[in-house]
Design a protein around this motif. Structure first.
Motif, PDB file in Angstrom:
ATOM      1  N   ALA A   2       0.844  -1.228  -0.223  1.00 30.43           N
ATOM      2  CA  ALA A   2      -0.073   0.118   0.051  1.00 30.43           C
ATOM      3  C   ALA A   2       0.824   1.047  -0.091  1.00 30.43           C
ATOM      4  CB  ALA A   2      -1.029  -0.080   1.158  1.00 30.43           C
ATOM      5  N   ASP A   3       2.121   1.436   0.559  1.00 33.86           N
ATOM      6  CA  ASP A   3       2.764   2.412   0.991  1.00 33.86           C
ATOM      7  C   ASP A   3       4.042   2.357   0.285  1.00 33.86           C
ATOM      8  OD1 ASP A   3       2.293   4.910   1.880  1.00 33.86           O
ATOM      9  OD2 ASP A   3       3.240   4.652   3.744  1.00 33.86           O
ATOM     10  N   ARG A  58       7.827   6.296  -7.454  1.00 38.61           N
ATOM     11  CA  ARG A  58       6.293   5.924  -7.316  1.00 38.61           C
ATOM     12  C   ARG A  58       6.077   5.568  -5.748  1.00 38.61           C
ATOM     13  NH1 ARG A  58       4.310   1.087  -7.053  1.00 38.61           N
ATOM     14  NH2 ARG A  58       6.073  -0.157  -7.604  1.00 38.61           N
ATOM     15  N   HIS A  59       5.111   5.990  -5.196  1.00 36.00           N
ATOM     16  CA  HIS A  59       4.643   5.858  -3.869  1.00 36.00           C
ATOM     17  C   HIS A  59       3.029   5.193  -4.133  1.00 36.00           C
ATOM     18  CE1 HIS A  59       3.166   7.877   0.279  1.00 36.00           C
ATOM     19  NE2 HIS A  59       3.720   6.729   0.326  1.00 36.00           N
ATOM     20  N   ALA A  60       3.056   4.116  -3.854  1.00 37.63           N
ATOM     21  CA  ALA A  60       1.911   3.167  -4.146  1.00 37.63           C
ATOM     22  C   ALA A  60       1.732   3.606  -5.435  1.00 37.63           C
ATOM     23  CB  ALA A  60       0.928   3.664  -2.945  1.00 37.63           C
ATOM     24  N   ASP A  61       0.415   4.267  -5.690  1.00 38.50           N
ATOM     25  CA  ASP A  61       0.092   4.296  -7.265  1.00 38.50           C
ATOM     26  C   ASP A  61       0.226   5.647  -7.752  1.00 38.50           C
ATOM     27  OD1 ASP A  61      -1.791   5.382  -5.774  1.00 38.50           O
ATOM     28  OD2 ASP A  61      -3.661   4.348  -6.775  1.00 38.50           O
ATOM     29  N   ALA A  62       0.889   6.403  -6.793  1.00 30.08           N
ATOM     30  CA  ALA A  62       1.209   7.929  -7.187  1.00 30.08           C
ATOM     31  C   ALA A  62       2.831   7.928  -7.838  1.00 30.08           C
ATOM     32  CB  ALA A  62       0.996   8.909  -5.811  1.00 30.08           C
ATOM     33  N   ILE A  70       9.883  15.954  -6.605  1.00 31.03           N
ATOM     34  CA  ILE A  70       9.894  14.523  -5.786  1.00 31.03           C
ATOM     35  C   ILE A  70      10.320  14.937  -4.426  1.00 31.03           C
ATOM     36  CG2 ILE A  70      11.272  12.620  -5.327  1.00 31.03           C
ATOM     37  CD1 ILE A  70      11.631  12.441  -8.421  1.00 31.03           C
ATOM     38  N   CYS A  71      11.305  15.730  -3.986  1.00 27.40           N
ATOM     39  CA  CYS A  71      11.687  16.376  -2.800  1.00 27.40           C
ATOM     40  C   CYS A  71      10.315  17.013  -1.908  1.00 27.40           C
ATOM     41  CB  CYS A  71      12.932  17.317  -2.788  1.00 27.40           C
ATOM     42  SG  CYS A  71      14.492  16.217  -3.320  1.00 27.40           S
ATOM     43  N   ALA A  72       9.738  17.902  -2.587  1.00 32.66           N
ATOM     44  CA  ALA A  72       8.648  18.676  -1.986  1.00 32.66           C
ATOM     45  C   ALA A  72       7.609  17.560  -1.756  1.00 32.66           C
ATOM     46  CB  ALA A  72       8.253  19.605  -2.810  1.00 32.66           C
ATOM     47  N   TYR A  73       7.352  16.383  -2.551  1.00 32.47           N
ATOM     48  CA  TYR A  73       6.162  15.597  -2.328  1.00 32.47           C
ATOM     49  C   TYR A  73       6.758  14.749  -0.977  1.00 32.47           C
ATOM     50  CZ  TYR A  73       3.556  11.452  -2.716  1.00 32.47           C
ATOM     51  OH  TYR A  73       2.541  10.624  -2.328  1.00 32.47           O
ATOM     52  N   LEU A  74       7.891  14.280  -1.076  1.00 35.68           N
ATOM     53  CA  LEU A  74       8.198  13.604   0.064  1.00 35.68           C
ATOM     54  C   LEU A  74       8.070  14.208   1.567  1.00 35.68           C
ATOM     55  CD1 LEU A  74      11.134  11.467  -1.636  1.00 35.68           C
ATOM     56  CD2 LEU A  74       8.996  10.638  -0.509  1.00 35.68           C
ATOM     57  N   ALA A  75       8.490  15.596   1.422  1.00 34.06           N
ATOM     58  CA  ALA A  75       8.467  16.175   2.754  1.00 34.06           C
ATOM     59  C   ALA A  75       7.112  16.493   3.410  1.00 34.06           C
ATOM     60  CB  ALA A  75       8.880  17.626   2.373  1.00 34.06           C
ATOM     61  N   ASP A  76       5.937  16.751   2.204  1.00 35.02           N
ATOM     62  CA  ASP A  76       4.540  16.627   2.648  1.00 35.02           C
ATOM     63  C   ASP A  76       3.911  15.366   2.847  1.00 35.02           C
ATOM     64  OD1 ASP A  76       4.686  19.419   2.199  1.00 35.02           O
ATOM     65  OD2 ASP A  76       3.529  19.563   0.412  1.00 35.02           O
ATOM     66  N   ALA A  77       4.567  14.247   2.272  1.00 32.26           N
ATOM     67  CA  ALA A  77       3.960  13.000   2.550  1.00 32.26           C
ATOM     68  C   ALA A  77       4.156  12.360   3.846  1.00 32.26           C
ATOM     69  CB  ALA A  77       4.148  11.965   1.318  1.00 32.26           C
ATOM     70  N   PHE A  78       5.470  12.883   4.297  1.00 35.33           N
ATOM     71  CA  PHE A  78       5.925  12.294   5.560  1.00 35.33           C
ATOM     72  C   PHE A  78       6.371  13.420   6.410  1.00 35.33           C
ATOM     73  CE2 PHE A  78       6.667   9.103   2.320  1.00 35.33           C
ATOM     74  CZ  PHE A  78       6.097   8.203   2.671  1.00 35.33           C
ATOM     75  N   PRO A  79       5.463  14.202   7.073  1.00 33.29           N
ATOM     76  CA  PRO A  79       5.352  15.152   7.632  1.00 33.29           C
ATOM     77  C   PRO A  79       6.335  14.931   9.007  1.00 33.29           C
ATOM     78  CG  PRO A  79       3.209  14.723   7.776  1.00 33.29           C
ATOM     79  CD  PRO A  79       3.808  13.927   6.925  1.00 33.29           C
TER      80      PRO A  79
END
Ligand SMILES: N[C@@H](CCC(=O)N[C@@H](CS)C(=O)NCC(=O)O)C(=O)O
Length: 210
Positions: A2-3, A58-62, A70-79
């Motif tokens: 899932a993750d 790729r983070h699950a289906d995203a 990518i860096c900005a996405y990860l920072a928000d996905a894992f606060p």
């Protein structure tokens, strides 16, 4: 899973920056190494990134491409990793500013200079970075202000800006100014950066001998 987190990369690429970010996040991830001449242009990978470039995540289906994204996405996905001010916070202003300034104006001012492309002075108004001298002066002022760019905590913006400066100075596309060197030294001494470097260096060495 899932993750599941999967980094598509090559150890000799901007994928090093994304790996550093993943190491900062501290979650398990897998790496798919792509070859410039073959798998990076395969239909399977083009379905992930139609540009045929690395990195992609790729983070699950995203799926997210573009190193800074990518860096900005990860920072928000894992606060919980505390690598970005929370959405809506006033510090999002400098955070976005330096992330976007680096992915756009800095990257293209420096690349164009390295390729010998000089914007005619009477056209600087129409090109988003104006001229490379000004871009580097703005960046120098930004990294001189405090230890970090946002508040005074390390964020994904420092990771992206620092990588641009560090790799630029290593490849000779950005001049070694003392302020740039001190900033790069500060951010690259982080354990996650060192781990990412070791992992990518080992992968690069394996590929050389394969
Ligand atoms: N704007 C993209 C650039 C990605 C990029 O140009 N990656 C290079 C490696 S550093 C690449 O994959 N080149 C392969 C090719 O274009 O064939 C980003 O920031 O991620």
């Amino acid at each position: 899973m899932a993750d599941e987190l999967v980094l598509y990369t090559n150890p000799q690429s901007r994928g090093r920056i994304a790996r550093w970010m993943l190491e900062e996040i501290g979650r398990p991830y897998t790496v798919e190494v792509l070859d410039y001449a073959s798998t990076m242009k395969s239909p399977g990978y083009l379905a992930i990134n139609p540009m045929g470039k690395v990195p992609a995540l790729r983070h699950a289906d995203a799926v997210v491409t573009e190193t800074a994204a990518i860096c900005a996405y990860l920072a928000d996905a894992f606060p919980e990793a505390c690598l970005a001010p929370p959405p809506g916070h006033k510090l999002r202003a400098p955070y976005y500013r330096w992330l976007f300034f680096t992915a756009g104006p800095v990257e293209y001012a420096v690349s164009n200079k390295a390729l010998g492309f000089i914007v005619p002075p009477d056209r600087e108004r129409m090109i988003g970075y104006g001229n490379v001298t000004q871009v580097l002066a703005v960046l120098e002022a930004a990294v001189s202000r405090a230890d970090y760019l946002v508040g005074n905590e390390f964020t994904a913006a420092d990771l992206v800006v620092g990588s641009q400066l560090g790799f630029g100075m290593m490849f000779g596309t950005i001049e070694k100014r003392p302020v740039f060197e001190r900033y790069w030294q500060r951010v690259s001494s982080r354990p996650a950066c060192q781990r990412a470097k070791e992992l990518d260096d080992a992968r690069a060495a394996e590929l050389k001998t394969a």
